[in-house]
Design a protein around this motif. Structure first.
Motif, mmCIF file in Angstrom:
data_model
loop_
_atom_site.group_PDB
_atom_site.id
_atom_site.type_symbol
_atom_site.label_atom_id
_atom_site.label_comp_id
_atom_site.label_asym_id
_atom_site.label_seq_id
_atom_site.Cartn_x
_atom_site.Cartn_y
_atom_site.Cartn_z
ATOM 1 N N MET A 259 -0.097 17.616 -30.830
ATOM 2 C CA MET A 259 1.249 17.185 -31.152
ATOM 3 C C MET A 259 1.941 18.278 -31.955
ATOM 4 O O MET A 259 1.347 18.909 -32.816
ATOM 5 C CB MET A 259 1.213 15.898 -31.972
ATOM 6 N N SER A 260 3.206 18.485 -31.665
ATOM 7 C CA SER A 260 3.985 19.429 -32.463
ATOM 8 C C SER A 260 5.190 18.706 -33.048
ATOM 9 O O SER A 260 5.702 17.755 -32.467
ATOM 10 C CB SER A 260 4.433 20.611 -31.604
ATOM 11 N N VAL A 261 5.605 19.170 -34.195
ATOM 12 C CA VAL A 261 6.787 18.627 -34.852
ATOM 13 C C VAL A 261 7.741 19.784 -35.092
ATOM 14 O O VAL A 261 7.359 20.799 -35.677
ATOM 15 C CB VAL A 261 6.437 17.941 -36.190
ATOM 16 N N ALA A 262 8.965 19.625 -34.627
ATOM 17 C CA ALA A 262 9.990 20.653 -34.821
ATOM 18 C C ALA A 262 11.169 20.025 -35.562
ATOM 19 O O ALA A 262 11.478 18.840 -35.378
ATOM 20 C CB ALA A 262 10.449 21.200 -33.478
ATOM 21 N N TRP A 263 11.799 20.814 -36.396
ATOM 22 C CA TRP A 263 12.971 20.379 -37.153
ATOM 23 C C TRP A 263 14.197 21.071 -36.587
ATOM 24 O O TRP A 263 14.216 22.291 -36.467
ATOM 25 C CB TRP A 263 12.813 20.745 -38.635
ATOM 26 N N THR A 264 15.221 20.294 -36.244
ATOM 27 C CA THR A 264 16.458 20.913 -35.782
ATOM 28 C C THR A 264 17.133 21.592 -36.973
ATOM 29 O O THR A 264 16.837 21.265 -38.137
ATOM 30 C CB THR A 264 17.431 19.875 -35.194
ATOM 31 N N PRO A 265 18.057 22.514 -36.698
ATOM 32 C CA PRO A 265 18.803 23.114 -37.809
ATOM 33 C C PRO A 265 19.513 22.062 -38.673
ATOM 34 O O PRO A 265 19.551 22.184 -39.894
ATOM 35 C CB PRO A 265 19.799 24.034 -37.111
ATOM 36 N N ALA A 266 20.039 21.011 -38.051
ATOM 37 C CA ALA A 266 20.724 19.962 -38.820
ATOM 38 C C ALA A 266 19.767 19.255 -39.772
ATOM 39 O O ALA A 266 20.109 19.005 -40.938
ATOM 40 C CB ALA A 266 21.372 18.947 -37.881
ATOM 41 N N ALA A 267 18.563 18.943 -39.309
ATOM 42 C CA ALA A 267 17.579 18.275 -40.164
ATOM 43 C C ALA A 267 17.145 19.189 -41.301
ATOM 44 O O ALA A 267 16.992 18.749 -42.451
ATOM 45 C CB ALA A 267 16.371 17.845 -39.345
ATOM 46 N N THR A 268 16.967 20.458 -40.999
ATOM 47 C CA THR A 268 16.595 21.425 -42.036
ATOM 48 C C THR A 268 17.719 21.551 -43.069
ATOM 49 O O THR A 268 17.461 21.609 -44.273
ATOM 50 C CB THR A 268 16.294 22.796 -41.402
ATOM 51 N N GLU A 269 18.960 21.576 -42.602
ATOM 52 C CA GLU A 269 20.104 21.639 -43.520
ATOM 53 C C GLU A 269 20.179 20.390 -44.387
ATOM 54 O O GLU A 269 20.527 20.471 -45.575
ATOM 55 C CB GLU A 269 21.400 21.816 -42.732
ATOM 56 N N ALA B 100 2.765 13.347 -39.358
ATOM 57 C CA ALA B 100 1.875 12.239 -39.007
ATOM 58 C C ALA B 100 2.520 11.228 -38.056
ATOM 59 O O ALA B 100 1.925 10.196 -37.770
ATOM 60 C CB ALA B 100 1.412 11.530 -40.276
ATOM 61 N N LEU B 101 3.740 11.503 -37.581
ATOM 62 C CA LEU B 101 4.390 10.544 -36.682
ATOM 63 C C LEU B 101 3.537 10.335 -35.440
ATOM 64 O O LEU B 101 3.121 11.271 -34.782
ATOM 65 C CB LEU B 101 5.779 11.034 -36.271
ATOM 66 N N ASP B 102 3.282 9.085 -35.146
ATOM 67 C CA ASP B 102 2.506 8.760 -33.961
ATOM 68 C C ASP B 102 3.027 7.454 -33.380
ATOM 69 O O ASP B 102 4.088 6.990 -33.755
ATOM 70 C CB ASP B 102 1.015 8.695 -34.272
ATOM 71 N N GLY B 103 2.288 6.830 -32.505
ATOM 72 C CA GLY B 103 2.730 5.623 -31.818
ATOM 73 C C GLY B 103 3.155 4.502 -32.733
ATOM 74 O O GLY B 103 4.010 3.710 -32.378
ATOM 75 N N VAL B 104 2.593 4.446 -33.924
ATOM 76 C CA VAL B 104 2.931 3.375 -34.859
ATOM 77 C C VAL B 104 4.407 3.435 -35.232
ATOM 78 O O VAL B 104 5.060 2.417 -35.409
ATOM 79 C CB VAL B 104 2.063 3.488 -36.136
ATOM 80 N N GLY C 81 6.436 12.962 -25.038
ATOM 81 C CA GLY C 81 4.976 12.975 -25.037
ATOM 82 C C GLY C 81 4.482 13.017 -26.468
ATOM 83 O O GLY C 81 4.809 12.154 -27.272
ATOM 84 N N ASP C 82 3.705 14.022 -26.793
ATOM 85 C CA ASP C 82 3.192 14.174 -28.155
ATOM 86 C C ASP C 82 4.088 15.036 -29.033
ATOM 87 O O ASP C 82 3.790 15.255 -30.203
ATOM 88 C CB ASP C 82 1.798 14.801 -28.128
ATOM 89 N N ASP C 83 5.169 15.558 -28.475
ATOM 90 C CA ASP C 83 6.057 16.431 -29.242
ATOM 91 C C ASP C 83 7.170 15.627 -29.903
ATOM 92 O O ASP C 83 7.807 14.789 -29.271
ATOM 93 C CB ASP C 83 6.661 17.506 -28.340
ATOM 94 N N VAL C 84 7.379 15.890 -31.175
ATOM 95 C CA VAL C 84 8.390 15.198 -31.970
ATOM 96 C C VAL C 84 9.414 16.217 -32.429
ATOM 97 O O VAL C 84 9.064 17.322 -32.856
ATOM 98 C CB VAL C 84 7.745 14.518 -33.204
ATOM 99 N N GLN C 85 10.693 15.843 -32.319
ATOM 100 C CA GLN C 85 11.752 16.697 -32.849
ATOM 101 C C GLN C 85 12.563 15.873 -33.834
ATOM 102 O O GLN C 85 13.181 14.868 -33.474
ATOM 103 C CB GLN C 85 12.653 17.228 -31.739
#
Length: 101
Positions: free
Chosen positions: A1-11, A49-53, A82-86
């Motif tokens: 699983m990967s987690v990415a932060w958009t520029p807006a979320a980072t800001e 830790a974001l998952d199906g729950v 899938g397993d990728d979270v943004q």
């Protein structure tokens, strides 16, 4: 699983830290900023830790999900593929609406 932060979320996260730094300087209380740094660390750890729950709650836009952080008073709005979270947005769950004295 990967987690990415958009520029807006980072800001969003940076704006919260900047505001805490300003309050800490104004009140001459470094614990305010330390608490903000701890909250930011909690946000990051919970996002990892974001998952199906956490995927059951629909977000405000099609395809988005909501997650209320347990370790900090923030809400994450995110998408999943899938397993990728943004993470697309971070918002406080509460605000100090009382006038300061």
């Amino acid at each position: 699983m990967s987690v990415a932060w958009t520029p807006a979320a980072t800001e969003n996260r940076q704006r919260f830290l900047d505001a805490a730094f300003e309050r800490a300087m104004e009140k001459e209380d470094p614990s305010i900023y330390r608490a903000a740094l701890e909250a930011d660390t909690n946000i990051t750890q919970e996002a990892l830790a974001l998952d199906g729950v956490a995927t059951w709650r629909e977000g405000p836009l099609d395809g988005t999900r909501l997650y209320v952080c347990r370790g900090a008073p923030y809400l994450l709005i995110y998408t999943r593929d899938g397993d990728d979270v943004q993470i697309i947005w971070v918002a406080p769950t509460a605000s100090n609406w009382k006038p300061s004295v």
